[in-house]
Scaffold this active site. Structure first.
Site, PDB file in Angstrom:
ATOM      1  CB  CYS A 106      -0.898   0.004   1.230  1.00 44.08           C
ATOM      2  SG  CYS A 106       0.073  -0.167   2.744  1.00 44.08           S
TER       3      CYS A 106
ATOM      4  CG  ASP B 169      -0.136   2.980   4.207  1.00 46.59           C
ATOM      5  OD1 ASP B 169      -0.192   4.002   3.517  1.00 46.59           O
ATOM      6  OD2 ASP B 169      -1.125   2.289   4.477  1.00 46.59           O
TER       7      ASP B 169
ATOM      8  CB  CYS C 107      -4.840   1.185   7.220  1.00 52.68           C
ATOM      9  SG  CYS C 107      -4.141  -0.401   7.702  1.00 52.68           S
TER      10      CYS C 107
ATOM     11  CB  CYS D 281      -1.649  -3.673   8.047  1.00 51.47           C
ATOM     12  SG  CYS D 281      -2.805  -3.560   6.682  1.00 51.47           S
TER      13      CYS D 281
HETATM   14 FE1  FES Z   1      -1.225   0.156   4.439  1.00 51.02          FE
HETATM   15 FE2  FES Z   1      -2.621  -1.199   6.244  1.00 51.02          FE
HETATM   16  S1  FES Z   1      -3.245  -0.669   4.228  1.00 51.02           S
HETATM   17  S2  FES Z   1      -0.648  -0.440   6.406  1.00 51.02           S
END
Ligand code: FES
Length: 263
Positions: free
Chosen positions: A38, A40, A65, A109
């Site tokens: 993602c 992140d 998230c 995640c």
């Molecule tokens: Fe990116 Fe959960 S969707 S850390």
């Protein structure tokens, strides 16, 4: 657990995250990792007692998230008071278990929290300060820590290889290479010389490599498995198969392989 369900504990840690923030001062290290699925980011700060190696304080900061927030919050609670050796044993599964489970589609995640903690410990041991990490433009991606994947330690050098790869042993074998940047893609291409059954597996929609290498891969016989996460390595005396989570379909399946390469 269905993919849309969160446990009460997960919701509680998401709504009231513990140990959010950063740390400054002596004996502080920081680990920063990115999630290839993602994009992140996660940073974990640890303060270590030099005499005892105990993690005395720990904080996290994330662009992730709700599951990333909950897993980081939980990992800070698990790791606080542990020695750095004990903290290195914490896996993403431990974190998910402590939260009474995470939806399968969100397991990736939890890599962020566990890997950022392990990365912080690695940086501490290498004498890198939080500022050193802060000024480093390269983002490390999760997958750096094999402790997070059940079976990888058990089958280390019995089908799971990290380095010192003996190509003769891999001749004509079914080889799964976990994508972890350029070097892993180059290795997959090299292995094509000794086996026609090489798979390069990436958690992202595309491998994180230069276009030139992408087109080399396209022209090769290396199979690319996208949006796929290694969940477990299975076998009796050596690797026989792996459990894979298809992140797109949110399904798990088994794939027969003889070797798993994580570099
Ligand atoms: Fe990116 Fe959960 S969707 S850390």
């Amino acid at each position: 657990m269905k993919s849309t369900q969160y446990s009460e504990k997960t919701l509680d840690h998401f709504r009231n995250p513990r140990n959010v923030g950063t740390l400054e001062g002596d004996n502080i290290a920081m680990g920063r990792v990115g999630n290839p699925v993602c994009g992140d980011l996660m940073e974990i700060y640890i303060q270590i007692n030099k005499e005892t190696d105990v993690i005395e304080d720990i904080k996290f900061k994330t662009f992730g998230c709700g599951s990333a927030v909950a897993t980081s919050s939980m990992i800070t609670e698990i790791a606080k008071g542990k020695t750095i050796d004990e903290a290195l044993e914490i896996t993403r599964k431990d974190v998910a278990d402590e939260l009474d489970g995470l939806p399968p589609v969100k397991m990736h995640c939890s890599n962020l929290a566990a890997d950022a903690l392990h990365e912080a410990i690695k940086n501490y041991r290498e004498g890198k300060t939080a500022d050193d990490v802060d000024s480093d433009p390269d983002i490390k991606y999760t997958l750096c820590n094999i402790n997070n994947i059940p079976g990888t330690n058990e089958f280390l050098n019995k089908g799971v290889y990290l380095k010192d790869i003996n190509k003769d042993e891999l001749r004509d074998k079914r080889i799964l290479v976990l994508e972890n940047g350029e070097d892993s893609a180059k290795l997959a291409l090299e292995l094509e010389d000794i086996s026609g059954r090489v798979i390069l597996m990436t958690m992202g929609k595309q491998p994180r490599i230069q276009d030139e290498l992408k087109s080399e891969l396209k022209q090769s016989h290396v199979k690319i498995l996208k949006q796929s996460e290694l969940m477990e390595v299975l076998g009796t005396n050596s690797v026989e198969k792996v459990k894979i989570h298809d992140l797109d379909e949110d399904e798990e399946y088994e794939l027969f392989v003889d070797a798993v390469i994580i570099i």
